[in-house]
Design a protein around this motif. Sequence first.
Motif, PDB file in Angstrom:
ATOM      1  N   ARG A 178       0.823  -1.218   0.000  1.00 46.33           N
ATOM      2  CA  ARG A 178       0.000   0.000   0.000  1.00 46.33           C
ATOM      3  C   ARG A 178       0.855   1.265   0.000  1.00 46.33           C
ATOM      4  N   GLY A 179       2.082   1.144  -0.483  1.00 42.87           N
ATOM      5  CA  GLY A 179       2.960   2.308  -0.539  1.00 42.87           C
ATOM      6  C   GLY A 179       3.951   2.290   0.607  1.00 42.87           C
ATOM      7  N   PRO A 180       4.996   3.161   0.537  1.00 49.07           N
ATOM      8  CA  PRO A 180       6.075   3.124   1.525  1.00 49.07           C
ATOM      9  C   PRO A 180       5.611   3.381   2.960  1.00 49.07           C
ATOM     10  N   VAL A 181       6.234   2.671   3.894  1.00 41.32           N
ATOM     11  CA  VAL A 181       5.937   2.817   5.321  1.00 41.32           C
ATOM     12  C   VAL A 181       7.241   3.219   6.008  1.00 41.32           C
ATOM     13  N   CYS A 182       7.229   4.321   6.763  1.00 39.13           N
ATOM     14  CA  CYS A 182       8.437   4.752   7.464  1.00 39.13           C
ATOM     15  C   CYS A 182       8.716   3.789   8.622  1.00 39.13           C
ATOM     16  N   PRO A 183       9.905   3.146   8.638  1.00 39.19           N
ATOM     17  CA  PRO A 183      10.201   2.187   9.704  1.00 39.19           C
ATOM     18  C   PRO A 183      10.511   2.862  11.037  1.00 39.19           C
ATOM     19  N   HIS A 184      10.729   4.189  11.002  1.00 41.70           N
ATOM     20  CA  HIS A 184      11.074   4.900  12.239  1.00 41.70           C
ATOM     21  C   HIS A 184       9.818   5.288  13.022  1.00 41.70           C
ATOM     22  N   CYS A 185       8.805   5.834  12.329  1.00 39.67           N
ATOM     23  CA  CYS A 185       7.615   6.322  13.045  1.00 39.67           C
ATOM     24  C   CYS A 185       6.331   5.659  12.557  1.00 39.67           C
ATOM     25  N   GLY A 186       6.429   4.784  11.552  1.00 44.68           N
ATOM     26  CA  GLY A 186       5.236   4.098  11.044  1.00 44.68           C
ATOM     27  C   GLY A 186       4.414   4.958  10.094  1.00 44.68           C
ATOM     28  N   GLY A 187       4.914   6.165   9.772  1.00 45.30           N
ATOM     29  CA  GLY A 187       4.167   7.079   8.907  1.00 45.30           C
ATOM     30  C   GLY A 187       3.963   6.513   7.499  1.00 45.30           C
ATOM     31  N   VAL A 188       2.772   6.750   6.951  1.00 43.89           N
ATOM     32  CA  VAL A 188       2.487   6.264   5.599  1.00 43.89           C
ATOM     33  C   VAL A 188       2.082   7.396   4.654  1.00 43.89           C
ATOM     34  N   GLU A 189       1.818   8.577   5.233  1.00 40.65           N
ATOM     35  CA  GLU A 189       1.248   9.667   4.444  1.00 40.65           C
ATOM     36  C   GLU A 189       2.283  10.538   3.732  1.00 40.65           C
ATOM     37  N   ARG A 190       3.346  10.880   4.460  1.00 40.53           N
ATOM     38  CA  ARG A 190       4.236  11.917   3.936  1.00 40.53           C
ATOM     39  C   ARG A 190       5.634  11.391   3.625  1.00 40.53           C
ATOM     40  N   ASN A 191       5.692  10.306   2.895  1.00 41.32           N
ATOM     41  CA  ASN A 191       6.981   9.741   2.480  1.00 41.32           C
ATOM     42  C   ASN A 191       7.248  10.129   1.031  1.00 41.32           C
ATOM     43  N   ARG A 192       8.426  10.700   0.800  1.00 40.84           N
ATOM     44  CA  ARG A 192       8.774  11.112  -0.572  1.00 40.84           C
ATOM     45  C   ARG A 192      10.046  10.409  -1.007  1.00 40.84           C
ATOM     46  N   LYS A 193      10.047   9.986  -2.248  1.00 40.12           N
ATOM     47  CA  LYS A 193      11.237   9.344  -2.802  1.00 40.12           C
ATOM     48  C   LYS A 193      12.292  10.406  -3.089  1.00 40.12           C
ATOM     49  N   MET A 194      13.530  10.152  -2.689  1.00 41.03           N
ATOM     50  CA  MET A 194      14.621  11.088  -2.945  1.00 41.03           C
ATOM     51  C   MET A 194      15.122  10.845  -4.368  1.00 41.03           C
ATOM     52  N   GLN A 195      15.162  11.918  -5.162  1.00 38.90           N
ATOM     53  CA  GLN A 195      15.457  11.722  -6.589  1.00 38.90           C
ATOM     54  C   GLN A 195      16.777  12.323  -7.053  1.00 38.90           C
ATOM     55  N   GLY A 196      17.479  13.013  -6.168  1.00 32.64           N
ATOM     56  CA  GLY A 196      18.698  13.703  -6.589  1.00 32.64           C
ATOM     57  C   GLY A 196      19.716  12.760  -7.240  1.00 32.64           C
ATOM     58  N   LYS A 197      20.555  13.333  -8.099  1.00 33.50           N
ATOM     59  CA  LYS A 197      21.550  12.532  -8.821  1.00 33.50           C
ATOM     60  C   LYS A 197      22.484  11.785  -7.876  1.00 33.50           C
ATOM     61  N   SER A 198      22.810  12.408  -6.725  1.00 31.55           N
ATOM     62  CA  SER A 198      23.753  11.779  -5.798  1.00 31.55           C
ATOM     63  C   SER A 198      23.058  10.845  -4.802  1.00 31.55           C
ATOM     64  N   THR A 199      21.728  10.777  -4.874  1.00 37.06           N
ATOM     65  CA  THR A 199      20.987   9.942  -3.930  1.00 37.06           C
ATOM     66  C   THR A 199      21.103   8.474  -4.304  1.00 37.06           C
ATOM     67  N   ARG A 200      21.260   7.625  -3.298  1.00 41.95           N
ATOM     68  CA  ARG A 200      21.289   6.180  -3.538  1.00 41.95           C
ATOM     69  C   ARG A 200      19.910   5.708  -4.001  1.00 41.95           C
ATOM     70  N   VAL A 201      19.906   4.598  -4.693  1.00 45.22           N
ATOM     71  CA  VAL A 201      18.636   4.025  -5.158  1.00 45.22           C
ATOM     72  C   VAL A 201      17.794   3.620  -3.946  1.00 45.22           C
ATOM     73  N   GLY A 202      16.491   3.873  -4.020  1.00 39.91           N
ATOM     74  CA  GLY A 202      15.580   3.344  -3.012  1.00 39.91           C
ATOM     75  C   GLY A 202      15.470   4.145  -1.731  1.00 39.91           C
ATOM     76  N   VAL A 203      16.039   5.376  -1.695  1.00 38.66           N
ATOM     77  CA  VAL A 203      15.963   6.167  -0.459  1.00 38.66           C
ATOM     78  C   VAL A 203      14.704   7.043  -0.460  1.00 38.66           C
ATOM     79  N   TYR A 204      13.981   6.976   0.661  1.00 39.75           N
ATOM     80  CA  TYR A 204      12.800   7.809   0.874  1.00 39.75           C
ATOM     81  C   TYR A 204      13.062   8.709   2.062  1.00 39.75           C
ATOM     82  N   LYS A 205      12.316   9.811   2.144  1.00 39.57           N
ATOM     83  CA  LYS A 205      12.382  10.622   3.349  1.00 39.57           C
ATOM     84  C   LYS A 205      10.979  10.756   3.914  1.00 39.57           C
TER      85      LYS A 205
END
Length: 312
Positions: A30-57
Motif C-alpha cells: 500500500r505504498g512506503p511505510v516509514c520504519p522509524h515512526c510508522g508514517g504512511v502519508e508523507r513519504n517522498r522518494k529522494m530523486q537527486g543525482k547523488s541519492t542512492r537508489v531506493g531512499v525515501y524521506k
Amino acid sequence: MIDNKSILSAAYFHNEDAAYAFVEARLWPRGPVCPHCGGVERNRKMQGKSTRVGVYKCYDCRKPFTVKIGTIFEASHISMRVWLQAIFLIASSKKGISSNQLHRSLGVTLKSAWFMSHRIREAMRGDALSPLGADGGAVEVDETFIGHDKAIKPKGEKKGRGYHHKNKVLSLVDRNSGQARSVVIDDMKASTMVPIVRANVAREARLMTDEFSTYKLVGREFAQHGIVRHMLGEYVKGDIHTNTIEGFFSIFKRGMKGVYQHCGHNHLHRYLAEFDFRYNNRVALGVSDSERADLLLAGVKGKRLTYQTTTI
Ligand SMILES: [Zn+2]
C-alpha cells in the motif's frame, strides 16, 4: 532481438531501480511505510543525482529510510538485484545450492555468499504456526540422524554405529496438506520430544509413527495412533505408515550430503528451515519457481540477522 522468456532476463535481476521497485511492491503493497515512526502519508522518494537508489524521506519524523530496514537485506552492501538472483537460485534448486556455487554464479566473495545464504535461509523460516492435522487427517512423526554433533563425544559406540553423537532431527508431516515441520533436538528423551509433538499436532489428528516408546506415550492424546513396527519389518498397514516422512527425509539427506557437507550443529536449524520451506512450496503442490521465490521474499521482514550470530 530474440524474445527471451527466460525468468533470468527479468529487469529486476539486472537493474537496481527495477530490483528495488520489485521488492517495494511486495513489502509495501500500500505504498512506503516509514520504519522509524510508522508514517504512511508523507513519504517522498529522494530523486537527486547523488541519492542512492531506493531512499525515501519521511516528512513526519524527517528521517530517511529504504525498504531494506528491518529485513535480511539491512546493513548489507550487496546490491538488491544480486540479492534477488540469490533468492531465485536458492528457491528454485530442489536440493539447495552451496555457498561456493553462489560465490561462483553471482561473482560475490565466498564470505558474502555464505552470509547471504544464511540470511536467505532465515527468511524461509516459518513463523508461529497452527497445529498440523486439525482436519482429522494423518500426521506422520519420525526422527532422523545426520552428520556429527561435534560437541558430543562418541560414548563407547563402535565406529559408524549408534546415534548418540549425531545431530538429531524431529520432523512432522501433515499428509493431507503436504506440509513438513522440522526441529533440531538435543536428545531423544520423552521430556524433549513430547512437548514438540503436543505443540505441533492437533488433538483431532491421527498420529502415525514407528514403535518408539516416546510416541506410544504421547500417542494416546490424539484421535488415533497408528503404529508401524519397523523392528518387525512391518511398513504399511492400510493407511498406517510413515512413508511420506521417509520421503521427506530422503530429500533432506540427499541435499545435505550432496550440497552441504560441512554443516555445523549450530546452523542445522537453518538448513532444516530451507528444506521445510522448499518441500512445503514444492511443484507437486502447484507452486512454481517464481511463486516460491516470491513467498521467500515475503519472509525477509523481521528476520534481520547480525553478523555475529552467523559466525561459526
Ligand atoms: Zn517517519
